[in-house]
Design an enzyme around this catalytic site. Structure first.
Site, PDB file in Angstrom:
ATOM      1  N   ASP A  82      -2.495  -1.947  13.153  1.00 23.07           N
ATOM      2  CA  ASP A  82      -3.679  -2.677  12.699  1.00 23.07           C
ATOM      3  C   ASP A  82      -3.600  -4.124  13.217  1.00 23.07           C
ATOM      4  O   ASP A  82      -2.534  -4.753  13.173  1.00 23.07           O
ATOM      5  CB  ASP A  82      -3.682  -2.650  11.157  1.00 23.07           C
ATOM      6  CG  ASP A  82      -4.980  -3.139  10.555  1.00 23.07           C
ATOM      7  OD1 ASP A  82      -5.999  -3.158  11.264  1.00 23.07           O
ATOM      8  OD2 ASP A  82      -4.973  -3.478   9.349  1.00 23.07           O
ATOM      9  N   HIS A  83      -4.703  -4.640  13.693  1.00 23.60           N
ATOM     10  CA  HIS A  83      -4.791  -6.023  14.185  1.00 23.60           C
ATOM     11  C   HIS A  83      -3.667  -6.391  15.162  1.00 23.60           C
ATOM     12  O   HIS A  83      -2.951  -7.382  14.946  1.00 23.60           O
ATOM     13  CB  HIS A  83      -4.790  -7.037  13.034  1.00 23.60           C
ATOM     14  CG  HIS A  83      -6.045  -6.996  12.227  1.00 23.60           C
ATOM     15  ND1 HIS A  83      -7.253  -7.479  12.681  1.00 23.60           N
ATOM     16  CD2 HIS A  83      -6.292  -6.486  10.993  1.00 23.60           C
ATOM     17  CE1 HIS A  83      -8.183  -7.280  11.766  1.00 23.60           C
ATOM     18  NE2 HIS A  83      -7.631  -6.671  10.734  1.00 23.60           N
ATOM     19  N   ASP A  98      -7.053  -6.753  18.545  1.00 24.91           N
ATOM     20  CA  ASP A  98      -8.015  -7.641  17.910  1.00 24.91           C
ATOM     21  C   ASP A  98      -8.113  -8.935  18.707  1.00 24.91           C
ATOM     22  O   ASP A  98      -7.338  -9.865  18.507  1.00 24.91           O
ATOM     23  CB  ASP A  98      -7.612  -7.934  16.460  1.00 24.91           C
ATOM     24  CG  ASP A  98      -8.644  -8.816  15.775  1.00 24.91           C
ATOM     25  OD1 ASP A  98      -9.642  -9.185  16.430  1.00 24.91           O
ATOM     26  OD2 ASP A  98      -8.451  -9.145  14.587  1.00 24.91           O
ATOM     27  N   HIS A 148     -11.688 -10.288   4.897  1.00 22.86           N
ATOM     28  CA  HIS A 148     -10.379  -9.844   4.428  1.00 22.86           C
ATOM     29  C   HIS A 148      -9.991 -10.578   3.145  1.00 22.86           C
ATOM     30  O   HIS A 148     -10.294 -11.760   2.996  1.00 22.86           O
ATOM     31  CB  HIS A 148      -9.298 -10.114   5.489  1.00 22.86           C
ATOM     32  CG  HIS A 148      -9.476  -9.313   6.741  1.00 22.86           C
ATOM     33  ND1 HIS A 148     -10.048  -9.831   7.880  1.00 22.86           N
ATOM     34  CD2 HIS A 148      -9.151  -8.040   7.044  1.00 22.86           C
ATOM     35  CE1 HIS A 148     -10.058  -8.907   8.828  1.00 22.86           C
ATOM     36  NE2 HIS A 148      -9.526  -7.799   8.346  1.00 22.86           N
ATOM     37  N   GLY A 163     -11.728  -5.262   5.833  1.00 24.57           N
ATOM     38  CA  GLY A 163     -11.970  -6.041   4.617  1.00 24.57           C
ATOM     39  C   GLY A 163     -12.599  -5.217   3.508  1.00 24.57           C
ATOM     40  O   GLY A 163     -13.494  -5.681   2.797  1.00 24.57           O
ATOM     41  N   SER A 201     -11.416  -4.268   0.628  1.00 21.14           N
ATOM     42  CA  SER A 201     -11.100  -4.662  -0.760  1.00 21.14           C
ATOM     43  C   SER A 201     -12.180  -5.544  -1.367  1.00 21.14           C
ATOM     44  O   SER A 201     -12.702  -6.441  -0.684  1.00 21.14           O
ATOM     45  CB  SER A 201      -9.772  -5.427  -0.791  1.00 21.14           C
ATOM     46  OG  SER A 201      -8.731  -4.601  -0.355  1.00 21.14           O
ATOM     47  N   VAL A 251      -8.353  -0.887   3.999  1.00 22.72           N
ATOM     48  CA  VAL A 251      -8.121  -1.476   2.676  1.00 22.72           C
ATOM     49  C   VAL A 251      -6.670  -1.937   2.594  1.00 22.72           C
ATOM     50  O   VAL A 251      -5.755  -1.185   2.940  1.00 22.72           O
ATOM     51  CB  VAL A 251      -8.393  -0.452   1.539  1.00 22.72           C
ATOM     52  CG1 VAL A 251      -8.174  -1.093   0.172  1.00 22.72           C
ATOM     53  CG2 VAL A 251      -9.804   0.124   1.623  1.00 22.72           C
TER      54      VAL A 251
HETATM   55  P1  13P Z   1      -8.622  -6.148   2.733  1.00 22.23           P
HETATM   56  O1  13P Z   1      -7.300  -6.743   2.406  1.00 22.23           O
HETATM   57  O2  13P Z   1      -9.765  -7.063   2.419  1.00 22.23           O
HETATM   58  O3  13P Z   1      -8.810  -4.800   2.139  1.00 22.23           O
HETATM   59  O4  13P Z   1      -8.685  -5.962   4.318  1.00 22.23           O
HETATM   60  C1  13P Z   1      -7.865  -5.005   4.919  1.00 22.23           C
HETATM   61  C2  13P Z   1      -8.104  -4.915   6.364  1.00 22.23           C
HETATM   62  O5  13P Z   1      -9.211  -5.033   6.844  1.00 22.23           O
HETATM   63  C3  13P Z   1      -6.935  -4.620   7.211  1.00 22.23           C
HETATM   64  O6  13P Z   1      -7.271  -4.514   8.551  1.00 22.23           O
END
Ligand code: 13P
Length: 282
Positions: free
Chosen positions: A81-82, A103, A182, A213, A215, A235
């Site tokens: 991720d990222h 990213d 996020h 993002g 959450s 999440v």
């Molecule tokens: P949140 O922490 O807002 O859920 O974001 C997670 C995210 O987008 C990880 O790539």
């Protein structure tokens, strides 16, 4: 079963549901997410973010992720991720990640295309799927505020740029910015999602769309995103919040009980999101 994200996300797109992409931080969270996936007989994108490299190393994440994925029948994607730089992404590929995100969403369009193409050329011959981001999903209240909409540094994704980006890069999935950020939101208020933009993007782009993002976005918003064109929902923060809530409720007397409460708190969040992201929720 360890797989890349291709079939999983195409199925989600075709059948209007969202695949959860939880970020793991350690053995416990990875095991918890995979066990819940197996319990629900539904795939997940088990994600490790480069930003967490100081908590566990990429090598540790690869060993944990591969072991957990291979220990269950349900399809599990081991996803970076990222990914922030090519060297780190190359290492993830060499270590057996089956999916990677580059990213470069803070770079200009041309630079984002250039870096993404480089990753696609590296990953595709090895059967590894690639996600990139166009527009920018910024940070919520925890990490700070920037310019843009509602106290975040987000930049909405435009349809024109997204179409051209996918065509030029050949990415397998595309993270778009439609109102989330996020972390947690100011005053715990759910963000306003631009569903009109989501609908336009989903119509114009064949590659499955990703929402970062997740959450604090609210169940109704997330469900609507899932059935209106978002195939993968990231999440992270909600799992930390869920773990702490459970710990505070259970008030564990020792460290083993504390770990158990933390795992159960995270499992509850994933079970909940499996329901919210499915087509027949409610
Ligand atoms: P949140 O922490 O807002 O859920 O974001 C997670 C995210 O987008 C990880 O790539």
């Amino acid at each position: 079963m360890l797989v890349n994200s291709k079939e999983i996300l195409l199925d989600a797109k075709k059948n209007n549901y969202g695949v959860p992409a939880p970020d793991f931080l350690d053995l416990d969270s990875a095991r918890t997410f995979v066990e819940v996936a197996e319990e629900y007989n539904r795939p997940i994108i088990l994600s490790f973010a480069q930003a967490h490299r100081n908590i566990i190393s990429l090598e540790e994440a690869a060993i944990i992720g591969k072991f957990m994925a291979e220990s269950v029948k349900v399809p599990i994607v081991l996803h970076l991720d990222h990914g922030e730089d090519i060297e780190y992404i190359k290492r993830a590929i060499d270590l057996g990640f089956t999916s990677v995100m580059i990213d470069a969403s803070m770079d200009n369009f041309e630079e984002n295309v250039r870096k993404t193409k480089e990753v696609v050329e590296l990953a595709h011959p090895k059967g590894i799927t690639v996600e990139a981001e166009i527009g920018h999903v910024g940070q919520g209240e925890i990490v700070g505020q920037g310019e843009g909409q509602s106290g975040t540094s987000s930049i909405y994704t435009t349809v024109e740029e997204a179409v051209s980006f996918v065509k030029q890069t050949g990415v397998d999935s595309l993270a778009v910015s439609i109102g989330t950020s996020h972390g947690i939101y100011k005053g715990n208020k759910n963000p306003e999602i631009n569903f009109e933009r989501l609908n336009e993007l989903a119509k114009a782009i064949e590659a499955p769309l990703v929402l970062h993002g997740g959450s604090g976005t609210g169940d109704d918003n997330l469900h609507r995103c899932a059935i209106e064109g978002i195939s993968k929902i990231n999440v992270f923060t909600d799992f930390l919040v869920g773990a702490m809530k459970e710990i505070n409720e259970v008030k564990p007397a020792d460290f083993i009980a504390l770990k158990k409460a933390s795992n159960e708190g995270m499992a509850k969040i994933l079970r909940h999101y499996f329901k919210v992201f499915s087509r027949d929720y409610k």
